[in-house]
Motif scaffolding. Structure first.
Motif, PDB file in Angstrom:
ATOM      1  N   ASP A 167       0.854  -1.204   0.000  1.00 25.62           N
ATOM      2  CA  ASP A 167       0.000   0.000   0.000  1.00 25.62           C
ATOM      3  C   ASP A 167       0.878   1.238   0.000  1.00 25.62           C
ATOM      4  O   ASP A 167       1.357   1.668   1.051  1.00 25.62           O
ATOM      5  CB  ASP A 167      -0.921  -0.036   1.224  1.00 25.62           C
ATOM      6  CG  ASP A 167      -1.891   1.140   1.268  1.00 25.62           C
ATOM      7  OD1 ASP A 167      -1.899   1.938   0.315  1.00 25.62           O
ATOM      8  OD2 ASP A 167      -2.639   1.233   2.256  1.00 25.62           O
ATOM      9  N   PHE A 168       1.105   1.804  -1.162  1.00 23.85           N
ATOM     10  CA  PHE A 168       1.907   3.016  -1.267  1.00 23.85           C
ATOM     11  C   PHE A 168       1.113   4.246  -0.842  1.00 23.85           C
ATOM     12  O   PHE A 168       1.707   5.255  -0.435  1.00 23.85           O
ATOM     13  CB  PHE A 168       2.416   3.209  -2.692  1.00 23.85           C
ATOM     14  CG  PHE A 168       3.509   2.266  -3.073  1.00 23.85           C
ATOM     15  CD1 PHE A 168       4.829   2.522  -2.750  1.00 23.85           C
ATOM     16  CD2 PHE A 168       3.230   1.089  -3.767  1.00 23.85           C
ATOM     17  CE1 PHE A 168       5.846   1.655  -3.099  1.00 23.85           C
ATOM     18  CE2 PHE A 168       4.231   0.210  -4.122  1.00 23.85           C
ATOM     19  CZ  PHE A 168       5.551   0.490  -3.781  1.00 23.85           C
ATOM     20  N   ALA A 169      -0.204   4.182  -0.929  1.00 20.24           N
ATOM     21  CA  ALA A 169      -1.027   5.318  -0.508  1.00 20.24           C
ATOM     22  C   ALA A 169      -0.868   5.580   0.979  1.00 20.24           C
ATOM     23  O   ALA A 169      -0.856   6.745   1.424  1.00 20.24           O
ATOM     24  CB  ALA A 169      -2.498   5.059  -0.846  1.00 20.24           C
ATOM     25  N   ALA A 170      -0.721   4.514   1.765  1.00 17.87           N
ATOM     26  CA  ALA A 170      -0.507   4.696   3.206  1.00 17.87           C
ATOM     27  C   ALA A 170       0.805   5.420   3.469  1.00 17.87           C
ATOM     28  O   ALA A 170       0.911   6.264   4.360  1.00 17.87           O
ATOM     29  CB  ALA A 170      -0.516   3.350   3.909  1.00 17.87           C
ATOM     30  N   GLN A 171       1.827   5.089   2.666  1.00 22.41           N
ATOM     31  CA  GLN A 171       3.130   5.758   2.804  1.00 22.41           C
ATOM     32  C   GLN A 171       2.997   7.258   2.563  1.00 22.41           C
ATOM     33  O   GLN A 171       3.647   8.082   3.228  1.00 22.41           O
ATOM     34  CB  GLN A 171       4.105   5.162   1.784  1.00 22.41           C
ATOM     35  CG  GLN A 171       5.442   5.848   1.709  1.00 22.41           C
ATOM     36  CD  GLN A 171       6.346   5.222   0.654  1.00 22.41           C
ATOM     37  OE1 GLN A 171       7.306   4.542   0.993  1.00 22.41           O
ATOM     38  NE2 GLN A 171       6.044   5.428  -0.615  1.00 22.41           N
TER      39      GLN A 171
END
Length: 278
Positions: free
Chosen positions: A269-273
């Protein structure tokens, strides 16, 4: 660093018996490696799982020591090292699929060698990086036997043995399929793609024991698989694939090598990053 969800489950061997999974997942600070060691009826070589674990360790070391180098070059070097260390030669070696996702502040890149696909989600779109060359080959009569209701008995094992002989002649040659084995040049036949890092929201990496839920069973689309992995966790995806297989225990509806394959699924999950996710 992105948020990860990982699930793994062992299937059965070609003899139908339980044994440890031959799938391997390696998570590094800026990369993920997924390998699926090939099951084999040969007893004179190490297992595909043993090979996958050694190749994964080689790749992890190389990606850590030289993260700027080309992925195919690093994979070729890892294949060469494993082959030399064990005395493997083409046709006399275990083998494994390889999928790698690597990222930095600018780019996300994927490499897929053989049938462990990567699905990359950017906004409302999904791009699947898949190597379908093995799937496209007519490798034996076992599927027809299963479709006729003959099941996973001794005759199935003999049909698999015939299929394995045909597969050996098509491994790592033009017009066949490419896989990590004892031919370093196979790394340069991998399917590759890259994206600006700012566009990538999430990634799924699956061995074929999970991607079959999309490609063969129709349990999921890649979008619905992502939704379940994000909301209920990757294990829920594995369970849904297993339930489909249990509804077809003799492989009549979905002829396949084994009643249950090993499963590995990685959700990144890159959006969480970026502070955009939950």
């Amino acid at each position: 660093m992105p948020r990860f969800g990982i699930a793994e489950a062992a299937g059965v061997g070609l003899d139908g018996r339980e044994r440890p999974s031959e799938d391997v997942v390696v998570v590094l600070p800026s990369a993920v490696i997924v390998l699926d060691g090939a099951s084999t009826l040969r007893t004179d070589l190490p297992s595909g799982g043993d090979y996958a674990r050694e190749l994964g360790a080689q790749l992890a070391g190389r990606l850590t020591a030289a993260p700027e180098l080309d992925l195919a070059q690093q994979l070729a070097g890892a294949i060469r090292s494993v082959a030399r260390h064990n005395g493997f030669t083409p046709g006399e070696s275990p083998s494994s699929t390889v999928s790698i996702v690597r990222w930095d502040s600018d780019t996300v890149e994927a490499l897929v060698l053989c049938d462990s696909p990567v699905a990359v989600f950017t906004g409302d779109a999904v791009e699947v990086v898949a190597d379908d060359r093995l799937r496209s080959l007519p490798l034996g009569k076992y599927r027809g036997r299963l479709a006729r209701g003959l099941g996973y008995g001794p005759g199935h094992v003999e049909a698999l043995r015939e299929s394995g002989e045909r597969m050996a002649r098509l491994r790592n040659v033009e017009g066949g399929f490419w896989v990590a084995e004892a031919v370093p040049a196979a790394a340069h036949q991998a399917v590759r793609a890259s994206w600006p890092a700012a566009e990538v929201q999430s990634v799924l990496m699956a061995t074929d024991g999970v991607s079959c839920g999309v490609d063969d069973y129709g349990v999921f689309s890649w979008e619905s698989m992502l939704s379940m992995a994000a909301s209920a966790g990757p294990q829920a995806v594995l369970d849904a694939v297993r339930e489909a297989e249990k509804s077809d225990p003799d492989g009549v509806r979905w002829p396949r090598v084994k009643p249950h394959d090993d499963q590995a699924l990685v959700y990144v999950d890159f959006a969480a990053q970026a502070g955009l996710g939950s």
